[in-house]
Design a protein around this motif. Structure first.
Motif, PDB file in Angstrom:
ATOM      1  N   PHE A  46      39.977  44.607  53.009  1.00  0.00           N
ATOM      2  CA  PHE A  46      40.232  43.233  52.577  1.00  0.00           C
ATOM      3  C   PHE A  46      40.990  42.406  53.617  1.00  0.00           C
ATOM      4  O   PHE A  46      41.465  41.315  53.310  1.00  0.00           O
ATOM      5  CB  PHE A  46      41.004  43.238  51.254  1.00  0.00           C
ATOM      6  CG  PHE A  46      40.180  43.754  50.105  1.00  0.00           C
ATOM      7  CD1 PHE A  46      39.113  43.028  49.623  1.00  0.00           C
ATOM      8  CD2 PHE A  46      40.467  44.972  49.531  1.00  0.00           C
ATOM      9  CE1 PHE A  46      38.341  43.501  48.571  1.00  0.00           C
ATOM     10  CE2 PHE A  46      39.713  45.462  48.476  1.00  0.00           C
ATOM     11  CZ  PHE A  46      38.640  44.726  47.999  1.00  0.00           C
ATOM     12  N   GLY A  74      31.645  42.716  48.654  1.00  0.00           N
ATOM     13  CA  GLY A  74      32.755  43.599  48.314  1.00  0.00           C
ATOM     14  C   GLY A  74      32.362  45.048  48.362  1.00  0.00           C
ATOM     15  O   GLY A  74      31.181  45.383  48.501  1.00  0.00           O
ATOM     16  N   ALA A  93      33.853  42.642  44.418  1.00  0.00           N
ATOM     17  CA  ALA A  93      35.204  43.184  44.312  1.00  0.00           C
ATOM     18  C   ALA A  93      35.556  43.182  42.831  1.00  0.00           C
ATOM     19  O   ALA A  93      35.304  42.194  42.139  1.00  0.00           O
ATOM     20  CB  ALA A  93      36.188  42.327  45.105  1.00  0.00           C
TER      21      ALA A  93
END
Length: 186
Positions: A23, A75, A130
Protein backbone atom coordinates in the motif's frame (compact mmCIF):
# COMPACT_ATOMS: atom_id res chain seq x y z
CA UNK A 1 -24.87 17.11 5.50
CA UNK A 2 -23.20 14.08 3.92
CA UNK A 3 -25.55 11.10 4.19
CA UNK A 4 -23.10 8.43 3.02
CA UNK A 5 -22.05 6.01 5.74
CA UNK A 6 -18.53 6.16 7.09
CA UNK A 7 -15.96 6.70 4.29
CA UNK A 8 -18.08 5.53 1.33
CA UNK A 9 -17.39 7.76 -1.68
CA UNK A 10 -14.09 9.09 -0.34
CA UNK A 11 -10.46 8.39 -1.17
CA UNK A 12 -7.89 6.87 1.13
CA UNK A 13 -4.32 8.04 0.65
CA UNK A 14 -1.59 5.92 2.23
CA UNK A 15 0.47 7.87 4.70
CA UNK A 16 4.26 7.69 4.31
CA UNK A 17 5.51 4.81 6.44
CA UNK A 18 2.20 2.92 6.32
CA UNK A 19 4.19 -0.24 7.04
CA UNK A 20 2.77 -2.43 4.29
CA UNK A 21 4.68 -2.30 0.99
CA UNK A 22 1.55 -3.35 -0.93
CA UNK A 23 0.00 0.00 0.00
CA UNK A 24 2.99 2.35 -0.30
CA UNK A 25 1.65 5.55 -1.96
CA UNK A 26 -1.69 3.80 -2.52
CA UNK A 27 -4.86 5.63 -3.48
CA UNK A 28 -8.05 3.71 -2.71
CA UNK A 29 -11.52 4.72 -3.89
CA UNK A 30 -13.77 3.58 -1.03
CA UNK A 31 -16.86 2.01 -2.56
CA UNK A 32 -18.48 0.59 0.57
CA UNK A 33 -17.83 1.16 4.26
CA UNK A 34 -20.17 0.33 7.11
CA UNK A 35 -20.13 -1.43 10.47
CA UNK A 36 -19.49 -4.79 8.73
CA UNK A 37 -16.32 -3.72 6.89
CA UNK A 38 -15.10 -1.86 3.83
CA UNK A 39 -14.27 -2.40 0.17
CA UNK A 40 -12.18 -0.13 -2.00
CA UNK A 41 -10.56 -0.14 -5.43
CA UNK A 42 -6.95 0.93 -5.86
CA UNK A 43 -6.54 3.69 -8.44
CA UNK A 44 -2.94 4.77 -7.84
CA UNK A 45 -1.12 2.10 -9.82
CA UNK A 46 -1.60 0.47 -13.19
CA UNK A 47 -0.71 -3.09 -14.15
CA UNK A 48 2.42 -3.06 -16.30
CA UNK A 49 1.80 -4.42 -19.79
CA UNK A 50 -1.97 -4.86 -19.46
CA UNK A 51 -4.37 -2.62 -21.33
CA UNK A 52 -8.12 -2.63 -21.78
CA UNK A 53 -7.90 -4.12 -25.30
CA UNK A 54 -6.07 -7.21 -24.02
CA UNK A 55 -8.60 -7.58 -21.20
CA UNK A 56 -11.50 -7.30 -23.66
CA UNK A 57 -9.80 -9.84 -25.91
CA UNK A 58 -9.73 -12.33 -23.01
CA UNK A 59 -13.54 -12.10 -22.94
CA UNK A 60 -13.80 -12.18 -26.75
CA UNK A 61 -15.19 -8.64 -26.81
CA UNK A 62 -14.36 -6.51 -29.86
CA UNK A 63 -12.90 -3.25 -28.50
CA UNK A 64 -14.46 -1.22 -31.30
CA UNK A 65 -13.26 2.38 -31.07
CA UNK A 66 -12.65 2.43 -27.32
CA UNK A 67 -9.15 3.65 -26.37
CA UNK A 68 -6.69 1.10 -25.00
CA UNK A 69 -6.66 2.49 -21.47
CA UNK A 70 -4.44 1.12 -18.70
CA UNK A 71 -5.84 -1.42 -16.25
CA UNK A 72 -5.36 -0.49 -12.59
CA UNK A 73 -4.14 -2.64 -9.73
CA UNK A 74 -7.31 -2.55 -7.66
CA UNK A 75 -5.82 -4.31 -4.67
CA UNK A 76 -4.31 -7.45 -3.33
CA UNK A 77 -7.61 -9.31 -2.83
CA UNK A 78 -8.85 -11.41 -5.78
CA UNK A 79 -6.43 -9.85 -8.32
CA UNK A 80 -8.13 -11.68 -11.21
CA UNK A 81 -11.55 -10.19 -10.46
CA UNK A 82 -12.44 -7.12 -12.50
CA UNK A 83 -14.17 -3.91 -11.49
CA UNK A 84 -15.12 -0.72 -13.30
CA UNK A 85 -15.44 2.58 -11.46
CA UNK A 86 -17.56 4.83 -13.62
CA UNK A 87 -19.79 7.85 -13.93
CA UNK A 88 -23.36 7.53 -12.70
CA UNK A 89 -24.85 8.00 -16.19
CA UNK A 90 -24.90 4.22 -16.79
CA UNK A 91 -26.12 1.28 -14.75
CA UNK A 92 -26.07 -2.47 -15.22
CA UNK A 93 -27.29 -5.56 -13.43
CA UNK A 94 -24.84 -5.23 -10.50
CA UNK A 95 -24.03 -1.51 -10.50
CA UNK A 96 -23.93 0.17 -7.11
CA UNK A 97 -24.03 3.90 -6.52
CA UNK A 98 -21.09 5.10 -4.45
CA UNK A 99 -22.28 8.05 -2.42
CA UNK A 100 -23.71 9.77 -5.50
CA UNK A 101 -20.14 10.45 -6.68
CA UNK A 102 -19.40 7.48 -8.92
CA UNK A 103 -20.64 3.94 -9.52
CA UNK A 104 -19.06 0.49 -9.27
CA UNK A 105 -19.79 -2.42 -11.60
CA UNK A 106 -18.23 -5.84 -11.54
CA UNK A 107 -19.79 -7.87 -14.34
CA UNK A 108 -18.96 -8.23 -18.00
CA UNK A 109 -21.97 -6.15 -19.13
CA UNK A 110 -20.17 -2.89 -18.33
CA UNK A 111 -17.14 -3.93 -20.43
CA UNK A 112 -19.42 -4.83 -23.34
CA UNK A 113 -21.22 -1.49 -23.05
CA UNK A 114 -17.93 0.43 -22.99
CA UNK A 115 -16.65 -1.44 -26.07
CA UNK A 116 -19.92 -0.75 -27.92
CA UNK A 117 -19.80 2.96 -27.07
CA UNK A 118 -23.01 2.61 -25.02
CA UNK A 119 -21.46 2.53 -21.55
CA UNK A 120 -20.69 5.19 -18.98
CA UNK A 121 -19.16 8.43 -20.23
CA UNK A 122 -16.23 8.14 -17.80
CA UNK A 123 -14.69 4.95 -16.47
CA UNK A 124 -11.64 3.27 -14.99
CA UNK A 125 -10.94 -0.49 -15.09
CA UNK A 126 -9.21 -2.35 -12.24
CA UNK A 127 -8.34 -5.89 -11.24
CA UNK A 128 -8.60 -6.83 -7.56
CA UNK A 129 -9.77 -4.86 -4.56
CA UNK A 130 -8.80 -3.88 -1.04
CA UNK A 131 -11.00 -5.21 1.72
CA UNK A 132 -11.30 -4.71 5.45
CA UNK A 133 -13.24 -6.76 7.98
CA UNK A 134 -15.53 -5.42 10.69
CA UNK A 135 -13.87 -2.43 12.40
CA UNK A 136 -10.51 -3.04 10.69
CA UNK A 137 -10.43 0.13 8.56
CA UNK A 138 -11.76 2.19 11.48
CA UNK A 139 -8.81 0.97 13.56
CA UNK A 140 -6.32 1.68 10.76
CA UNK A 141 -7.69 5.22 10.48
CA UNK A 142 -6.79 5.82 14.14
CA UNK A 143 -3.18 4.78 13.58
CA UNK A 144 -0.58 6.18 11.20
CA UNK A 145 -1.92 4.50 8.08
CA UNK A 146 -4.49 6.30 5.99
CA UNK A 147 -5.63 9.83 5.26
CA UNK A 148 -9.16 10.26 3.91
CA UNK A 149 -10.13 12.99 1.51
CA UNK A 150 -13.31 13.93 -0.33
CA UNK A 151 -14.32 11.89 -3.34
CA UNK A 152 -13.52 14.57 -5.92
CA UNK A 153 -14.08 12.78 -9.23
CA UNK A 154 -11.33 14.89 -10.82
CA UNK A 155 -8.86 12.65 -8.99
CA UNK A 156 -10.58 9.58 -10.38
CA UNK A 157 -10.86 10.60 -14.04
CA UNK A 158 -8.61 13.59 -14.75
CA UNK A 159 -5.32 12.68 -13.04
CA UNK A 160 -2.95 9.97 -14.27
CA UNK A 161 -2.44 7.05 -11.86
CA UNK A 162 1.18 7.87 -10.92
CA UNK A 163 0.16 11.42 -9.87
CA UNK A 164 -3.00 10.56 -7.92
CA UNK A 165 -1.31 10.11 -4.53
CA UNK A 166 0.44 13.50 -4.49
CA UNK A 167 -2.50 15.21 -6.21
CA UNK A 168 -4.91 13.77 -3.63
CA UNK A 169 -2.95 15.41 -0.82
CA UNK A 170 -2.65 18.66 -2.79
CA UNK A 171 -6.43 18.78 -3.34
CA UNK A 172 -6.75 18.49 0.46
CA UNK A 173 -4.33 21.42 0.87
CA UNK A 174 -1.38 19.29 2.03
CA UNK A 175 2.12 19.25 0.56
CA UNK A 176 2.98 15.51 0.64
CA UNK A 177 6.71 16.30 0.69
CA UNK A 178 6.24 17.65 4.22
CA UNK A 179 4.62 14.51 5.64
CA UNK A 180 6.55 12.50 8.23
CA UNK A 181 6.81 8.74 7.99
CA UNK A 182 6.13 8.22 11.70
CA UNK A 183 4.01 9.68 14.48
CA UNK A 184 4.97 11.03 17.86
CA UNK A 185 4.44 9.38 21.22
CA UNK A 186 3.89 12.41 23.46
Amino acid sequence: MDSTPYLTGQFLLAMPGIGDPRFERAVIAVCAHDDEGALGIGIGETIEGLGLHELLDQFEIDPGGVPDAPVHFGGPVEPRRGFVLHSTDWGGQDTIDVGGRWALSGTIDVLKAIAEGKGPSRWLVALGYAGWGEGQLDEEMCRHGWFSTSGDTKLLYDVDAPRRWSQGFEIAGIDPRLLASSTGTA
